[in-house]
Motif scaffolding. Structure first.
Motif, mmCIF file in Angstrom:
data_model
loop_
_atom_site.group_PDB
_atom_site.id
_atom_site.type_symbol
_atom_site.label_atom_id
_atom_site.label_comp_id
_atom_site.label_asym_id
_atom_site.label_seq_id
_atom_site.Cartn_x
_atom_site.Cartn_y
_atom_site.Cartn_z
ATOM 1 N N LEU A 61 -2.919 -7.074 0.892
ATOM 2 C CA LEU A 61 -3.711 -6.440 -0.152
ATOM 3 C C LEU A 61 -4.752 -7.409 -0.687
ATOM 4 N N CYS A 65 0.850 -1.200 0.000
ATOM 5 C CA CYS A 65 0.000 0.000 0.000
ATOM 6 C C CYS A 65 0.882 1.244 0.000
ATOM 7 N N CYS A 119 -5.902 -2.018 0.351
ATOM 8 C CA CYS A 119 -5.127 -2.315 1.554
ATOM 9 C C CYS A 119 -6.096 -2.768 2.634
#
Ligand SMILES: [Zn+2]
Ligand SMILES: [Zn+2]
Ligand SMILES: [Zn+2]
Length: 334
Positions: free
Chosen positions: A86, A78, A164
């Motif tokens: 992620l 991220c 994220c």
């Protein structure tokens, strides 16, 4: 000795971790991808000794030359917090839906329809109803394409996005940052310091043997609870019902607090030890001392391990009621 190294040697938790590493053929601390951690990875071996801040402590040691960083893997992270936790998704470039499928597209030349192969049921065109006859003559295959189930548009390249899982930030995969994961290896400098620590360990063990005890270091005692407790050293004498185990533990921190002493007491009681000797590097808090005294834990304080070992042997000798002459003899040069 540089300040940082001195600081390290005082940090017994780190020293114990490194001693463990020295017995490892690779002498390396490796990361493990673990989605339950905020950044998505952790250092399990280091955590056993250093707790959740293990990664920061490894970095700190690497920055002062005690550990050597080695490339382990490159991950995508991220852009806001570098977390590699992620969630990857493919989106329709038109309506942003993730409800897209990859299909073979067929173009029916007579009516001009372009649609997924699955819609040409029984070999018939869903628009004009005519039968497909010959590939390359009345129909063409356009190849695999994505078809959006939401807006029905088809496209070659979906938009790849990542979210994220830590801060829910959503971004184009192309905008992800590269996160390098490293493993950490013991350096020569650290090895030398550890050898000095091992010398102290051996020195203590030898002196305690001279007092008629057998010595195990690290010492493991199985408790009444069934848990195996790990101590810096266990000195034993006698056997069977007459067996005496004395626990010798080292604790290091800026100040050792009462909780650490209480936890040592609990482990020693569970392990049914007859005596406990604690080496505090560098000091115990006043409260911790009071607890140690009320639970009859003998202790010494020393600035560093080399100073602690002689004090500890002396204290041990007193603890097992060694006559004064014998103690003097123990420390007199041969
Ligand atoms: Zn993030
Ligand atoms: Zn769409
Ligand atoms: Zn048609």
């Amino acid at each position: 000795m540089t300040d940082q190294v001195e600081h390290f040697v005082k940090n017994i938790k780190l020293a114990k971790l490194v001693l463990r590493l020295m017995n490892d053929p690779e002498q390396r601390i490796e990361p493990e991808i673990n989605p339950t951690y905020p950044l998505g990875y952790r250092y399990p071996l280091a955590e056993e000794y250093l707790g959740r801040s293990a990664r920061e402590q490894l970095e700190e040691m690497a920055s002062v030359g005690l550990l050597e960083k080695e490339f382990f893997s490159k991950e995508l992270g991220c852009p806001i917090d570098q977390s590699i936790n992620l969630s990857l998704k493919r989106h329709c470039p038109d309506c942003d839906s993730t409800n897209i499928v990859r299909e073979e597209l067929i173009e029916h030349i007579p009516c001009g329809l372009v649609a997924p192969e699955t819609e040409f049921k029984d070999g018939k065109c869903p628009k004009c109803g005519r039968e497909l006859k010959k590939l390359g003559v009345d129909y063409l295959k356009q190849g695999q394409k994505y078809v959006c189930q939401n807006c029905q548009k088809n496209f070659q390249e979906p938009v790849e996005k990542a979210m994220c899982l830590r801060d829910k930030h959503s971004f184009l995969l192309d905008d992800a940052v590269e996160v390098n994961l490293y493993s950490y290896k013991v350096t020569k400098l650290l090895q030398e310091e550890i050898n000095k620590a091992l010398d102290q360990q051996k020195y203590m063990g030898d002196k305690i043997k001279e007092l008629g005890f057998s010595v195990q270091s690290p010492g493991i005692l199985k408790g009444k609870s069934g848990v195996a407790h790990d101590f810096f050293m266990v000195a034993s004498s006698g056997g069977g019902f007459m067996k005496v185990n004395i626990i010798i533990e080292l604790l290091g921190d800026t100040e050792i607090d009462k909780d650490e002493v209480l936890s040592l007491y609990a482990k020693a009681t569970d392990a049914n030890a007859q005596g406990v000797l604690l080496g505090a590097i560098p000091v115990l808090t006043a409260e911790a001392k009071a607890i140690a005294e009320s639970y009859q834990i003998a202790y010494v304080e020393a600035d560093e391990l080399s100073g602690a070992s002689e004090k500890m042997v002396r204290k041990f000798a007193e603890l097992v009621e060694t006559p004064e002459e014998r103690i003097t003899e123990l420390f007199s040069p041969k």
